[in-house]
Design a protein around this motif. Structure first.
Motif, PDB file in Angstrom:
ATOM      1  N   PRO A  11      47.531  41.747  39.986  1.00 26.86           N
ATOM      2  CA  PRO A  11      47.714  42.846  41.760  1.00 26.86           C
ATOM      3  C   PRO A  11      48.778  42.181  42.185  1.00 26.86           C
ATOM      4  CG  PRO A  11      46.018  43.059  40.440  1.00 26.86           C
ATOM      5  CD  PRO A  11      46.256  42.104  39.813  1.00 26.86           C
TER       6      PRO A  11
ATOM      7  N   LYS B 232      46.052  43.706  47.366  1.00 27.47           N
ATOM      8  CA  LYS B 232      45.250  44.317  46.569  1.00 27.47           C
ATOM      9  C   LYS B 232      44.442  43.291  46.358  1.00 27.47           C
ATOM     10  CE  LYS B 232      46.901  48.224  43.549  1.00 27.47           C
ATOM     11  NZ  LYS B 232      47.969  48.992  43.102  1.00 27.47           N
TER      12      LYS B 232
ATOM     13  N   GLN C  62      36.807  47.384  36.594  1.00 27.23           N
ATOM     14  CA  GLN C  62      37.345  48.232  37.250  1.00 27.23           C
ATOM     15  C   GLN C  62      38.563  48.123  38.009  1.00 27.23           C
ATOM     16  OE1 GLN C  62      35.138  50.672  38.560  1.00 27.23           O
ATOM     17  NE2 GLN C  62      36.211  50.807  40.459  1.00 27.23           N
ATOM     18  N   TYR C  63      39.547  47.178  38.045  1.00 28.77           N
ATOM     19  CA  TYR C  63      40.253  46.687  38.663  1.00 28.77           C
ATOM     20  C   TYR C  63      41.106  45.971  38.000  1.00 28.77           C
ATOM     21  CZ  TYR C  63      37.803  47.600  42.705  1.00 28.77           C
ATOM     22  OH  TYR C  63      36.764  48.174  43.995  1.00 28.77           O
ATOM     23  N   ASN C  64      41.017  45.939  36.372  1.00 28.80           N
ATOM     24  CA  ASN C  64      42.021  45.374  35.554  1.00 28.80           C
ATOM     25  C   ASN C  64      42.178  44.105  35.830  1.00 28.80           C
ATOM     26  OD1 ASN C  64      43.492  45.475  33.526  1.00 28.80           O
ATOM     27  ND2 ASN C  64      45.244  46.178  34.571  1.00 28.80           N
TER      28      ASN C  64
ATOM     29  N   ILE D 266      40.292  43.188  46.641  1.00 27.10           N
ATOM     30  CA  ILE D 266      40.001  43.337  45.673  1.00 27.10           C
ATOM     31  C   ILE D 266      37.970  42.338  46.112  1.00 27.10           C
ATOM     32  CG2 ILE D 266      39.042  41.772  43.349  1.00 27.10           C
ATOM     33  CD1 ILE D 266      42.098  43.275  42.749  1.00 27.10           C
TER      34      ILE D 266
ATOM     35  N   ARG E 195      36.151  43.539  47.901  1.00 24.20           N
ATOM     36  CA  ARG E 195      34.630  43.847  47.907  1.00 24.20           C
ATOM     37  C   ARG E 195      33.765  43.505  46.996  1.00 24.20           C
ATOM     38  NH1 ARG E 195      38.767  48.953  46.109  1.00 24.20           N
ATOM     39  NH2 ARG E 195      38.337  49.830  48.152  1.00 24.20           N
TER      40      ARG E 195
ATOM     41  N   PHE F 252      33.933  44.002  37.449  1.00 27.88           N
ATOM     42  CA  PHE F 252      35.302  44.668  38.062  1.00 27.88           C
ATOM     43  C   PHE F 252      36.435  44.273  36.917  1.00 27.88           C
ATOM     44  CE2 PHE F 252      32.052  43.306  41.709  1.00 27.88           C
ATOM     45  CZ  PHE F 252      33.002  44.156  42.693  1.00 27.88           C
TER      46      PHE F 252
ATOM     47  N   GLU G 251      43.380  53.979  46.127  1.00 26.02           N
ATOM     48  CA  GLU G 251      43.185  54.561  44.603  1.00 26.02           C
ATOM     49  C   GLU G 251      42.122  55.785  44.836  1.00 26.02           C
ATOM     50  OE1 GLU G 251      40.661  51.247  43.696  1.00 26.02           O
ATOM     51  OE2 GLU G 251      42.883  49.986  43.645  1.00 26.02           O
TER      52      GLU G 251
ATOM     53  N   THR H 195      39.801  35.453  42.976  1.00 28.13           N
ATOM     54  CA  THR H 195      40.363  36.259  43.077  1.00 28.13           C
ATOM     55  C   THR H 195      40.927  35.659  44.157  1.00 28.13           C
ATOM     56  OG1 THR H 195      38.683  37.152  44.114  1.00 28.13           O
ATOM     57  CG2 THR H 195      39.408  38.465  41.984  1.00 28.13           C
TER      58      THR H 195
END
Ligand code: HEM
Lengths: 327, 458
Positions: free
Chosen positions: A225, A229, A89-91, A233, A236, A86, B440, A149
């Motif tokens: 983010p 976002k 993928q999402y920094n 995240i 996800r 992750f 995105e 997160t």
């Protein structure tokens, strides 16, 4: 062989601790070299953990998931692996400090449950052991990451509230340059774009302004983010965890059918897993509602994590049942 | 008197209220919350124990509350089952009222720049060429194209994963199928457990099948762990014959994790234990009331007319005088004995370990001797016609969850503005899960479209 296991295990604990501290420092100071060292160290930790798990599997000839030590170790490995995936993928590299230190705590704790090799009791002698346990444990790993997160979301959300003297703007949709033209807002918008690379304008203007004025905490938080976002995240990650937990529970039921006769016996462990499933189901349903996305769903992810830890450790340690590793 | 029309409108109003309430996701989440809390109560409070066990474990008031509220069997309470029923109703109403009606916005003209996910790119060529190129681009990327004219202006719409909106329906259906499978078990299934001594035959009451255990064996492996020597059971096996009422028979070795399917029933090797035969004499004469066959743990018999009784509490494989309880760690019968409890009515008076084959004096001329033991096999059986449905439901449920999570339905609104050979393509995207979820992918799509347009134009 057990010597190898001990060495690789100790190496993993050390690597995660070092990587966790470096990435925590990266979160605080955002110096590139900190993550440049921290991330490879995390990977090295994962590699040595994988080596320990493989060595144990070779030695015992069984999937190494027969006791709490094995399962906790696998849990930490999955958590770190998911974090790496992750983060790439999402920094999310800045999250490493939290994830790795939490993971390392669990890995060190796992060591206290390591009683060495024991042959498996009859009910555990099944191919399901190698499928069911890793699946459930992988879902716990996802929920741990979702917890991290969510906590970050909540920190950012409440700090924005305290910095702006009110509630944050609703997520993601408002152009942050509302009132653009004033120098403060322009400075803020530029700052946000520089720090985050976000194209959609930020919904934490209070924090952005504070960051532009040199507030250190706000500066940290603007480097992660946007709230919207972070929320996506988390969603996800839950989207990885919930299907895994569903599958894990189903496989557990299939195994129970084979071993104990009934696919569901209201055993404390399976029931606690059902409670976790219900909580994340509630998360998912609330997430379909605009007004509930964000603060409230993040709290649910936090509650879900507490339930997961209760289900994972609390039930094993305090409540015995068919699943308890102590029996 | 209410007229027929008034009554009808009251019914309609009630129906509308019902649909409103049960079709609300927040109501559904409230039901889930109650479900979670009730389920958790059952985790924390031991289920299905004797009332005495709750008084042992909790303060008397709490124990009374647990019993009075039925929290000792919460999962089989009317409240719990009723709640699942409510969840199913809510799920059905939601599915048909909210989920099945389209969740994507309608095909209509929009103000592209008022939708947060939007972009403009330049395109050259005649309107027809540009539109064809755009449509070709989207179609290649898996989008389903539709054109519509509103007030003389042509719009192009592109949908992706529109079918995935049905994922919710699939997940909900999966849950309903599982509920149906479970109900089928309640209606038509049965289960139970029998303890069969080696050499004994027992009848299954529900269908008349006869089970004979010819022998039972276990393997215990002494293993040195960091915490000390443990005696780990590694195998239980019954040599078993099952015979149905219709005359079919099968002889098998029954092991844990390897159930036997016979005559519509699954048989499981569940446990084992030691049946023990006792002798009780008074002044050298046998006392009536002592079972002639071996007793199972927990069984009791009276000590003549004294009002006292003897309960066979536990089998001890190895009596070890060095251990404080007298019970050795090795469960295998090397120096076997039994723990007996003397009861006065229901009240335990004391416990003692008696070596097998040794008589002990109980006072009043009574002598008790555990004479011999015989292994028994604990076998569980279950007839569950709901299993295929539950399995199917589980599969459908996971498929639905995965579809809902991993395929995001999205709709693009494409508007061409300009004239001659120079056009501005306006793109806006919407999804049922908000804008950020698609941000995105939208950016990547726009970048890729931009590249393809640049390549075409140059
Ligand atoms: C209390 C009963 C339930 C009700 C009333 C209900 C209702 C709903 C509704 C209305 C939606 C769509 C929301 C929207 O997009 O507007 C939804 C989504 C969904 N439901 Fe349920 N549901 C219930 C229980 C369940 C159960 C037991 C499952 C089992 C897996 C489930 C799985 C899903 C899934 C996978 C979605 C899609 C979520 C997403 O796309 O993020 N639901 N539910």
């Amino acid at each position: 062989m057990s010597q190898f296991v001990t060495i690789f295990y100790a190496l993993a604990v050390a690597c995660y601790a070092a990587a966790g501290l470096l990435l925590l420092a990266f979160f605080l100071w955002r110096k590139g070299w900190l993550s440049a060292f921290g991330v490879p160290l995390a990977i090295a930790g994962l590699a040595s953990q994988a080596a320990a798990i493989a060595a144990e599997a070779l030695a015992t000839g069984w999937s190494p998931t027969s006791n709490l030590y094995d399962s906790l170790s696998l849990f930490v490995a999955f958590t770190v692996l998911l974090y790496l995936i992750f983060a790439r993928q999402y920094n999310l590299w800045y999250l490493g400090g939290f994830v790795l230190l939490v993971g390392d705590f669990f890995l060190a704790y796992a060591g206290t449950w390591n009683e060495g090799y024991r042959p498996l009791v009859p009910s555990l002698q099944s191919y399901w052991l190698a499928i069911h346990v890793p699946t459930v444990v992988a879902s716990y790993a996802a929920f741990t990451l979702a917890f991290c997160t969510s906590v970050l979301y909540l920190i950012k959300f409440y700090l924005e509230r305290s910095h702006s003297g009110g509630s944050p703007m609703s997520m993601g949709l408002q152009p942050a340059a509302a009132g653009a033209g004033s120098t403060g807002a322009m400075a803020m918008a530029t700052f946000v774009a520089q720090r985050t690379g976000n194209t959609v304008q930020d919904e934490t203007p209070g924090l952005a302004l504070a960051a532009a004025q040199g507030d250190t905490i706000a500066t940290w938080l603007m480097g992660i983010p946007t709230l919207a976002k972070l929320d996506v995240i988390t969603y996800r990650i839950v989207a990885v965890g919930l299907p895994l937990l569903s599958l894990g529970i189903i496989m557990g039921a299939m195994w129970a059918k084979e071993a104990w006769g009934a696919y569901w016996q209201w055993d404390p462990k399976e029931t606690a897993a059902l409670v976790c499933w219900i909580i994340y189901l509630a998360y998912m349903h609330l997430h379909t509602r605009n007004q509930w996305r964000g603060e409230r769903t993040s709290w649910i992810a936090v509650v879900g994590f507490v339930a997961v830890i209760f289900c994972y450790l609390g039930v094993n340690i305090w409540i015995s049942g068919l699943h308890s590793y102590k029996v | 008197m209410a007229t027929a029309t008034e009554r009808l409108s009251t019914v309609q109003a009630l129906y509308a209220e019902f649909i409103d309430t049960f079709g609300n996701v927040l109501f559904a989440v409230s039901l889930l919350a109650v479900w979670g809390v009730m389920t958790l109560i059952g985790v924390v409070i031991d289920q299905g124990k004797d009332p005495a066990a709750y008084f042992n474990e909790y303060p008397a008031q709490l124990a009374r509350a647990v019993l009075r509220l039925g929290l000792d069997h919460i999962y089989h309470s009317y409240e719990y089952v009723g709640l699942i029923g409510l969840i199913l109703v809510s799920l059905t109403v939601c599915t048909f009222k909210r989920v099945i009606p389209a969740r994507l916005p309608p095909l209509r003209p929009v103000l592209v720049d008022k939708i947060p996910l939007h972009a403009f790119i330049e395109a050259n060529g005649s309107e027809g060429e540009v539109r064809a190129r755009l449509e070709g681009f989207f179609a290649k990327a898996g989008w389903h194209i539709r054109r519509k004219v509103f007030n003389g202006v042509e719009w192009t719409f592109a949908d992706k994963h529109n079918w995935a909106r049905r994922g919710v329906l699939v997940a909900h259906l999966g849950f309903a199928i599982i509920a149906a499978g479970t109900t089928l078990y309640w209606l038509k299934g049965f289960s139970g457990a029998v303890a069969i001594l080696s050499g004994q035959t027992v009848q299954i009451p529900q269908n008349g099948d006869m089970l004979t255990v010819h022998s039972f064996n276990y393997t215990i492996k002494p293993t040195q762990t960091r915490g000390g020597l443990v005696y780990q059971p590694v195998d239980y096996v019954s040599d078993l014959t099952a015979a149905s009422a219709s005359g079919a028979t099968t002889r098998n070795l029954l092991r844990v994790n390897h159930p036997l399917e016979f005559d519509g029933i699954s048989y499981y090797q569940a446990s084992y234990g030691y049946g023990v035969r006792f002798d009780l004499t008074q002044a050298g004469h046998p006392v009536a009331g002592v079972p002639a066959t071996p007793m199972f743990e927990g069984d009791a018999f009276p000590v003549g007319p004294t009002g006292r009784s003897i309960q066979y509490s536990q089998f001890v494989g190895t009596i070890d005088p060095r251990s404080p309880s007298g019970v050795g760690a090795d469960p295998r019968p090397f120096n076997p004995g039994v723990v007996v409890t003397v009861l006065d009515g229901e009240q335990p008076l004391g416990q003692e370990i008696i070596p097998l084959g040794r008589a002990v004096d109980l006072g009043g001329g009574y002598r008790l001797e555990p004479v011999s033991y015989r292994l028994y096999s604990g076998i569980e059986y279950r007839h569950d016609p709901g299993v295929p449905l539950v399995g199917l439901g589980a599969l459908v449920l996971v498929a639905g969850v995965c579809i809902s999570f991993y395929f995001l339905p999205a709709r693009l609104f494409v508007r061409l503005e300009g004239e001659g050979d120079r056009w501005m393509v306006g793109l806006a995207a919407q999804t049922p899960k908000g804008y950020t979820m698609f941000e995105e992918q939208f950016a990547a799509l726009v970048a890729s479209l931009q590249r393809s347009e640049e390549a075409t134009v140059s």
